[in-house]
Design a protein around this motif. Structure first.
Motif, PDB file in Angstrom:
ATOM      1  N   THR A 299      -5.972   8.238   8.702  1.00  0.00           N
ATOM      2  CA  THR A 299      -6.694   7.794   9.892  1.00  0.00           C
ATOM      3  C   THR A 299      -5.975   8.329  11.125  1.00  0.00           C
ATOM      4  O   THR A 299      -5.015   9.103  11.016  1.00  0.00           O
ATOM      5  CB  THR A 299      -6.769   6.253   9.942  1.00  0.00           C
ATOM      6  N   ASP A 300      -6.416   7.886  12.295  1.00  0.00           N
ATOM      7  CA  ASP A 300      -5.809   8.405  13.530  1.00  0.00           C
ATOM      8  C   ASP A 300      -4.564   7.634  13.959  1.00  0.00           C
ATOM      9  O   ASP A 300      -4.019   7.886  15.030  1.00  0.00           O
ATOM     10  CB  ASP A 300      -6.842   8.399  14.665  1.00  0.00           C
ATOM     11  N   SER A 301      -4.116   6.679  13.136  1.00  0.00           N
ATOM     12  CA  SER A 301      -2.939   5.891  13.531  1.00  0.00           C
ATOM     13  C   SER A 301      -1.940   5.780  12.386  1.00  0.00           C
ATOM     14  O   SER A 301      -1.683   4.691  11.868  1.00  0.00           O
ATOM     15  CB  SER A 301      -3.373   4.485  13.976  1.00  0.00           C
TER      16      SER A 301
ATOM     17  N   ALA B   9      -2.750   4.109   1.757  1.00  0.00           N
ATOM     18  CA  ALA B   9      -3.010   3.073   2.751  1.00  0.00           C
ATOM     19  C   ALA B   9      -3.672   3.699   3.976  1.00  0.00           C
ATOM     20  O   ALA B   9      -3.590   4.917   4.201  1.00  0.00           O
ATOM     21  CB  ALA B   9      -1.701   2.386   3.139  1.00  0.00           C
ATOM     22  N   GLU B  10      -4.331   2.853   4.782  1.00  0.00           N
ATOM     23  CA  GLU B  10      -5.050   3.373   5.949  1.00  0.00           C
ATOM     24  C   GLU B  10      -4.104   4.045   6.945  1.00  0.00           C
ATOM     25  O   GLU B  10      -4.491   4.992   7.626  1.00  0.00           O
ATOM     26  CB  GLU B  10      -5.818   2.236   6.640  1.00  0.00           C
TER      27      GLU B  10
ATOM     28  N   GLY C  32       0.816  -1.206   0.000  1.00  0.00           N
ATOM     29  CA  GLY C  32       0.000   0.000   0.000  1.00  0.00           C
ATOM     30  C   GLY C  32       0.848   1.254   0.000  1.00  0.00           C
ATOM     31  O   GLY C  32       2.035   1.237   0.347  1.00  0.00           O
ATOM     32  N   LEU C  33       0.244   2.352  -0.400  1.00  0.00           N
ATOM     33  CA  LEU C  33       0.950   3.630  -0.479  1.00  0.00           C
ATOM     34  C   LEU C  33       0.966   4.279   0.904  1.00  0.00           C
ATOM     35  O   LEU C  33      -0.059   4.757   1.399  1.00  0.00           O
ATOM     36  CB  LEU C  33       0.251   4.532  -1.496  1.00  0.00           C
ATOM     37  N   LYS C  34       2.137   4.318   1.529  1.00  0.00           N
ATOM     38  CA  LYS C  34       2.259   4.745   2.916  1.00  0.00           C
ATOM     39  C   LYS C  34       2.500   6.246   3.079  1.00  0.00           C
ATOM     40  O   LYS C  34       2.149   6.820   4.115  1.00  0.00           O
ATOM     41  CB  LYS C  34       3.407   3.991   3.596  1.00  0.00           C
ATOM     42  N   LEU C  35       3.123   6.857   2.093  1.00  0.00           N
ATOM     43  CA  LEU C  35       3.514   8.264   2.257  1.00  0.00           C
ATOM     44  C   LEU C  35       3.442   8.985   0.922  1.00  0.00           C
ATOM     45  O   LEU C  35       3.916   8.456  -0.093  1.00  0.00           O
ATOM     46  CB  LEU C  35       4.939   8.357   2.821  1.00  0.00           C
TER      47      LEU C  35
END
Length: 751
Positions: free
Chosen positions: A255-257, A188-189, A122-125
């Motif tokens: 998201t919050d995490s 990504a989440e 997933g795309l993290k950044l």
């Protein structure tokens, strides 16, 4: 009474009459009524002309132009990732994509590459530095002949500038808002986004980010996390205002995490007060049972004592003063106007991704994000609208590959992609519920209209309009300056059979001069077919159709320039001792560029000034003295002055170009066919079918290019040894100092 009815009662009779009158007249309602009449919990909202949450849903396959990695045969590491020839054979391949990032984002989000992105974790950044001053972003200084040539933005880049700034700030916000929504849906989440701004639009961009990602504000909410101030000591002079000495970087999470690696970016403690040993720290000093020195401080909010170990350092605050802008003598400097220092990206990438994670930059410019990601062991996607930016990034990443290879460190190959001919197909797409015959008629009409547009851009006289083009002439589409004009296939390269048909039709009509316009020509077609045409008494001039023909405003203003093709000559040199070895020598390269209105530029030039201009394939330094006398000195003394980069694929037709297209009748397949967004939960499960495009991928096996530090260029490859005898096709690609590429095919006989 219903809540809606009660709100209506809050209006006076006069207000109700005014509302009825405005609605009957079809006029916009005053903004205050929106909050009185309708439920809307948003306290603050950014509003602009034409605002919509609709986003691009076009999904196009990506065209693979090039595959780049240093040959790996002699490398000791990563043997299972690369084959003996040096090709990466499995896993994620990094992506460098040229084109409009709106189409790129929508195609990444819902196309075949989405599955690769998810398989890569997933795309993290995402880090983006959007163009706040596009005129500066796309212009470049090119060194040649000991002089500096100022390359203005090409027309496609100028069009992007017009679309972004032509209607003021609202057009910029509209542009970035749509792209932010697409980026959020692709992330990504646990992903994060950093948006780099300056004083021009930072406040508006923050409100747009609030709407797309959320206001955040604490560790329990998604959205806004930090407003980072990047302070730099250079530049920022003020005359009627305080000197502007910082940029803003807005940090948001989906998201919050989100991923946040604070230990990866810690800094030494900042001195505050002096202890008994002469060292400066703020807080109570101490030593633990292991002999580690620490400082204890009271935290903010709830009273809590925090212990900071001196050998760990501390987390940077949201004001960064320790990273300076790039100095003129810095080795990382690419002479790209908006380039940011690698140290800035290093901090962001280390903090919000882990080794092996996927990061992206959709306004990559000179390639800093991709270069730092590669150095830090991250996977990456980098896109840009500017062809020169893509070329600069390509060279920079090859340099990183070479560094990592020399240090025997891991690295990945990267692909150069674009939407190419598929973007033209989308332009000609016929939607709606039509029968086969109706669709064919609609497509024919659209193709004719597009050809008429190209003829207008070329300033050619068409043969009888849309209907008459086919009926009156049957083959040629128009004429210009006593020459016939024919437009090649819109979705396919012009090949030998088409050119032979052009020659035949010219001889039927007794015509001796013809211009052939095409988006693409088959490699290796020229100069052989031109000599063949001349032998039959035909002066045939092939010309590239530029991408600017998609913009009617550029056509109306007469700004579209059709360039003659460039010619590359390369010669194989066989090894007398080893019959399986060959060297490829670059022996000639010619271009035919003209900058544009040179006479107008000279007339506007101030006395005592000079400029570098391009005319008929040559660069000239044009000077005007105090008496107004103009002199021209040619800078391009040799054909090699035009070559910025060249590369070789020693077995060009060994790797077919495969695209993936959606198949099946599931919801995603139907959505794709209708041009609408597939359901979010079906994006990854959509089935795709592999198809050969008929083309091949250029595998960059050897390359030589100029850098800012080294202007030398090798004109012969290293010796290449084939495994077995046979006839091979070698592809040679040359990229000129403006970032335009030309390829030719060279047959070699081995053994």
């Amino acid at each position: 009474m219903a809540k809606q009815d009660k709100k209506a009662y809050d209006l006076s009779e006069a207000e109700q009459r005014d509302l009825v009158t405005l609605i009957q007249q079809g006029k916009a309602l005053p903004e205050k009524y929106r909050f009185i009449l309708f439920e809307d919990k948003r306290e603050v909202e950014l509003v602009w002309n034409g605002k919509t949450r609709d986003v691009c849903t076009t999904v196009l396959p990506f065209q693979t132009l090039e595959h780049v990695d240093e040959p790996r045969a002699e490398t000791k590491t990563q043997g299972d990732l690369f084959d003996p020839r040096g090709r990466q054979v499995r896993g994620w391949t990094n992506k460098l994509i040229w084109g409009d990032n709106k189409l790129i984002l929508s195609s990444l989000k819902s196309g075949a590459l989405r599955r690769q992105i998810e398989d890569a974790g997933g795309l993290k950044l995402i880090y983006i530095d959007p163009p706040f001053d596009v005129g500066a972003d796309f212009s470049m200084d090119v060194e040649i002949g000991g002089e500096t040539f100022h390359k203005e933005a090409n027309l496609l880049e100028q069009i992007a500038y017009r679309d972004t700034w032509g209607r003021g700030a609202d057009s910029f916000i509209s542009m970035i808002y749509e792209r932010l929504i697409l980026m959020r849906d692709l992330m990504a989440e646990d992903g994060s986004i950093y948006v780099h701004c300056d004083w021009r639009l930072a406040s508006l961009v923050r409100i747009a980010l609030d709407e797309v990602f959320g206001k955040g504000g604490d560790n329990e909410a998604p959205g806004f996390r930090n407003e980072i101030i990047w302070y730099f000591s250079q530049g920022g002079k003020g005359v009627k205002h305080w000197a502007r000495k910082h940029n803003t970087i807005l940090y948001y999470s989906k998201t919050d995490s989100p991923i946040f690696n604070q230990d990866a970016v810690r800094l030494p403690f900042t001195p505050h007060k002096q202890d008994e040993k002469g060292e400066n720290y703020g807080g109570r000093m101490g030593v633990d049972e292991d002999g580690r020195r620490y400082v204890e401080k009271w935290g903010t909010g709830k009273k809590k004592l925090y212990r900071y170990y001196l050998d760990e350092g501390k987390l940077p605050e949201d004001v960064w003063t320790d990273i300076q802008s790039i100095q003129s003598a810095a080795t990382e400097r690419m002479d790209y106007p908006t380039q940011k220092p690698e140290a800035l990206l290093e901090r962001i990438i280390k903090a919000s991704s882990k080794e092996g994670d996927l990061v992206a930059d959709f306004f990559v410019g000179s390639g800093t994000t991709a270069a730092v990601a590669e150095k830090l062991g991250r996977k990456w996607i980098a896109t840009d609208l500017g062809k020169f930016g893509i070329h600069t990034t390509r060279k920079r990443l090859i340099g990183v590959q070479r560094e990592k290879k020399a240090a025997e460190q891991d690295f990945r190959a990267f692909e150069v992609l674009n939407l190419g001919r598929y973007e033209r197909q989308a332009y000609l797409n016929v939607g709606g519920r039509l029968s086969g015959e109706q669709k064919a008629q609609a497509l024919t009409q659209k193709e004719n209209e597009f050809r008429d547009l190209i003829l207008r851009a070329y300033k050619a006289t068409e043969f009888g309009g849309t209907e008459g083009t086919q009926a009156q002439d049957g083959f040629f589409h128009g004429a210009r300056n006593g020459r016939l004009v024919v437009i090649g296939p819109i979705n396919l390269p012009v090949g030998r059979l088409f050119v032979e048909e052009v020659i035949t039709e010219c001889r039927k009509r007794g015509a001796s001069r013809v211009d052939v316009l095409a988006f693409e020509f088959e490699m290796g077609l020229f100069p052989a077919v031109l000599e063949e045409a001349r032998g039959k008494g035909i002066d045939l001039a092939p010309k590239y159709i530029p991408a600017e023909v998609f913009d009617k405003r550029a056509i109306d203003k007469g700004q579209v320039v059709f360039h003659d093709i460039s010619f590359v000559e390369a010669t194989p040199r066989y090894d007398k001792k080893n019959k399986f070895a060959v060297t490829i020598e670059l022996t000639d390269f010619s271009v035919y560029y003209t900058q544009g209105a040179a006479e107008a530029a000279i007339a506007a030039m101030k006395e005592g000034k000079s400029e570098v201009m391009c005319e008929q394939g040559q660069l000239y330094k044009v000077s005007k003295n105090k008496e107004g006398i103009v002199t021209k000195a040619r800078l391009t003394k040799h054909w090699t002055d035009w070559v910025d980069y060249w590369a070789v694929d020693f077995d060009y037709m060994s790797r077919r170009e495969i695209i993936k297209v959606p198949v099946g009748t599931g919801l995603s397949g139907v959505a794709s066919l209708l041009g609408i967004e597939p359901p979010q939960d079906e994006l990854i499960t959509q089935e795709f079918e592999e198809r050969w495009t008929g083309g091949y991928i250029f595998e960059n096996e050897w390359q030589s290019f100029r850098t800012r530090q080294n202007r030398d260029l090798e004109l012969a490859t290293a010796v290449h040894t084939y495994d077995r005898p046979g006839r091979y096709t070698v592809a040679v690609k040359v990229i000129d100092i403006f970032g335009n590429d030309t390829m030719t095919l060279v047959p070699v006989n081995i053994g």
